[in-house]
Scaffold this active site. Structure first.
Site, PDB file in Angstrom:
ATOM      1  N   GLY A  46       0.831  -1.194   0.000  1.00 35.20           N
ATOM      2  CA  GLY A  46       0.000   0.000   0.000  1.00 35.20           C
ATOM      3  C   GLY A  46       0.864   1.242   0.000  1.00 35.20           C
ATOM      4  O   GLY A  46       2.026   1.195   0.403  1.00 35.20           O
ATOM      5  N   CYS A  88       6.568  -0.099   6.736  1.00 32.03           N
ATOM      6  CA  CYS A  88       6.104   1.047   5.950  1.00 32.03           C
ATOM      7  C   CYS A  88       7.193   1.452   4.965  1.00 32.03           C
ATOM      8  O   CYS A  88       8.370   1.469   5.332  1.00 32.03           O
ATOM      9  CB  CYS A  88       5.790   2.203   6.899  1.00 32.03           C
ATOM     10  SG  CYS A  88       5.253   3.704   6.067  1.00 32.03           S
TER      11      CYS A  88
HETATM   12 ZN    ZN Z   1       3.080   3.465   5.504  1.00 33.29          ZN
END
Ligand code: ZN
Length: 154
Positions: A46, A88
């Site tokens: 994502g 992330c």
């Molecule tokens: Zn992230």
């Protein structure tokens, strides 16, 4: 399409509240295509617009089941809980066990401005929560309940 630079932790752009998208035009389509390409290249599941320096409420997800684009998303409902590892693209080499809802109901617009609502569970629910947080300047680290040594994942 083009690969964009991924903004890394420490850049103030990642702490800002993003503004809604108002124009569903060719520029938006280009941004979405670039975000997807940048995410795939970075091997992420994502990516949110602020991660490429754009303070708009947009994220793209592909957990291996196809591309999903969310514009002006709103999480309507969450249920249950899950614990699992998370990382992330903006925090390379950092991982942690986070706690997230197991189910989320989210409504958003697609690149044409049409509204849709989906019920997500498991990894998709986690990804939606992670990316939606980026739109409010929140990083996954705020949800970490236990840090992981990257070697643990090898
Ligand atoms: Zn992230």
């Amino acid at each position: 399409m083009a690969i964009r630079n991924i903004v890394k932790e420490g850049d103030p752009v990642l702490t800002k509240i993003c503004r809604p998208v108002e124009k569903f035009d060719e520029r938006l389509a280009q941004l979405l295509d670039d975000m997807y390409e940048t995410m795939v290249k970075g091997e992420g599941v994502g990516i949110a617009a602020p991660q490429v320096g754009i303070l708009r409420r947009i994220f793209v997800i592909d957990i291996g089941e196809g591309k999903l684009e969310f514009i002006n998303p709103k999480i309507l409902k969450t249920k249950g809980r899950q614990e699992g590892s998370e990382g992330c693209l903006s925090c390379p080499g950092e991982f942690g066990i986070t706690e997230r809802p197991m189910y989320v109901t989210v409504t958003a617009q697609n690149r044409n401005g049409d509204h849709f609502t989906i019920n997500a569970e498991g990894l998709l629910a986690k990804a939606i929560c992670h990316e939606n947080d980026h739109l409010d300047g929140i990083l996954f680290k705020e949800h970490i309940i236990r840090k992981i040594d990257p070697n643990e994942l090898k």
